[in-house]
Design a protein around this motif. Structure first.
Motif, mmCIF file in Angstrom:
data_model
loop_
_atom_site.group_PDB
_atom_site.id
_atom_site.type_symbol
_atom_site.label_atom_id
_atom_site.label_comp_id
_atom_site.label_asym_id
_atom_site.label_seq_id
_atom_site.Cartn_x
_atom_site.Cartn_y
_atom_site.Cartn_z
ATOM 1 N N LEU A 1 0.917 -1.115 0.054
ATOM 2 C CA LEU A 1 -0.050 0.024 -0.113
ATOM 3 C C LEU A 1 0.990 1.294 0.021
ATOM 4 C CD1 LEU A 1 -3.031 1.111 0.107
ATOM 5 C CD2 LEU A 1 -2.759 1.000 2.517
ATOM 6 N N ARG A 2 1.786 1.057 0.892
ATOM 7 C CA ARG A 2 2.861 2.338 0.897
ATOM 8 C C ARG A 2 3.656 2.608 -0.468
ATOM 9 N NH1 ARG A 2 4.076 0.300 6.006
ATOM 10 N NH2 ARG A 2 6.115 -0.545 4.802
ATOM 11 N N ALA A 3 3.994 1.370 -1.224
ATOM 12 C CA ALA A 3 4.672 1.830 -2.627
ATOM 13 C C ALA A 3 3.625 2.196 -3.684
ATOM 14 C CB ALA A 3 5.217 0.136 -2.848
ATOM 15 N N LEU A 4 2.455 1.574 -3.522
ATOM 16 C CA LEU A 4 1.364 2.282 -4.385
ATOM 17 C C LEU A 4 1.014 3.716 -4.330
ATOM 18 C CD1 LEU A 4 -1.227 -0.542 -4.653
ATOM 19 C CD2 LEU A 4 0.131 0.063 -6.475
ATOM 20 N N GLU A 5 1.026 4.100 -3.082
ATOM 21 C CA GLU A 5 0.628 5.642 -2.626
ATOM 22 C C GLU A 5 1.973 6.326 -2.857
ATOM 23 O OE1 GLU A 5 -0.463 5.548 1.399
ATOM 24 O OE2 GLU A 5 -2.545 4.919 0.901
ATOM 25 N N SER A 6 2.943 5.879 -2.910
ATOM 26 C CA SER A 6 4.142 6.689 -3.056
ATOM 27 C C SER A 6 4.557 7.196 -4.662
ATOM 28 C CB SER A 6 5.548 6.087 -2.602
ATOM 29 O OG SER A 6 5.875 5.012 -3.353
ATOM 30 N N GLY A 7 3.960 6.081 -5.548
ATOM 31 C CA GLY A 7 4.194 6.532 -6.948
ATOM 32 C C GLY A 7 5.177 5.662 -7.566
ATOM 33 N N ARG A 8 5.906 4.979 -6.901
ATOM 34 C CA ARG A 8 7.022 4.243 -7.293
ATOM 35 C C ARG A 8 6.385 3.107 -8.427
ATOM 36 N NH1 ARG A 8 10.006 2.115 -2.502
ATOM 37 N NH2 ARG A 8 7.899 2.109 -1.455
ATOM 38 N N LEU A 9 5.250 2.526 -8.110
ATOM 39 C CA LEU A 9 4.705 1.519 -9.186
ATOM 40 C C LEU A 9 4.064 2.206 -10.257
ATOM 41 C CD1 LEU A 9 3.671 -1.074 -6.726
ATOM 42 C CD2 LEU A 9 5.722 -1.157 -7.917
ATOM 43 N N ASP A 10 4.016 3.505 -10.477
ATOM 44 C CA ASP A 10 3.201 4.163 -11.291
ATOM 45 C C ASP A 10 3.527 3.543 -12.912
ATOM 46 O OD1 ASP A 10 1.508 5.054 -9.733
ATOM 47 O OD2 ASP A 10 2.174 7.069 -9.938
ATOM 48 N N PRO A 11 4.879 3.852 -13.089
ATOM 49 C CA PRO A 11 5.376 3.196 -14.417
ATOM 50 C C PRO A 11 5.152 1.744 -14.726
ATOM 51 C CG PRO A 11 7.164 4.433 -13.357
ATOM 52 C CD PRO A 11 5.953 4.012 -12.390
#
Length: 101
Positions: free
Chosen positions: A46-56
């Motif tokens: 959840l933290r990784a999704l909210e941080s935007g690191r997984l957007d690409p």
């Protein structure tokens, strides 16, 4: 002269490696105070999704989905286009009865 390692030698090395790693991990399991929530991966994801690191990665997945749909639509229209082209070619190649008189 050296001798090649046999299957029993490989099994012994595997057993030795497993026992050494188990012996090293005993103090870790004895002295580290772990909670049940430490093994839950959902907050980390959840933290990784909210941080935007997984957007690409998510963008690539969505683009692949759209590209797949476009490829399927093109493949579905391919037989129709081929049939139209074949009909036009047959009309051009067929003898015209009015032209032969």
């Amino acid at each position: 002269m050296t001798h090649a390692a046999s299957l029993t030698d490989w099994a012994a090395y595997l057993s030795l490696g497993t026992s050494i790693s188990a012996a090293v991990s005993i103090p870790v399991h004895l002295f580290v105070d772990a909670e049940r929530s430490d093994f839950n991966p959902r907050p980390m994801l959840l933290r990784a999704l909210e941080s935007g690191r997984l957007d690409p990665l998510l963008n690539v997945a969505c683009n692949a989905k759209a590209d797949t749909r476009a490829a399927v639509a093109w493949a579905c229209s391919l037989p129709r286009d081929a049939a139209i082209s074949l009909a036009a070619l047959l009309m051009l190649l067929s003898p015209n009865p009015e032209a032969t008189r």
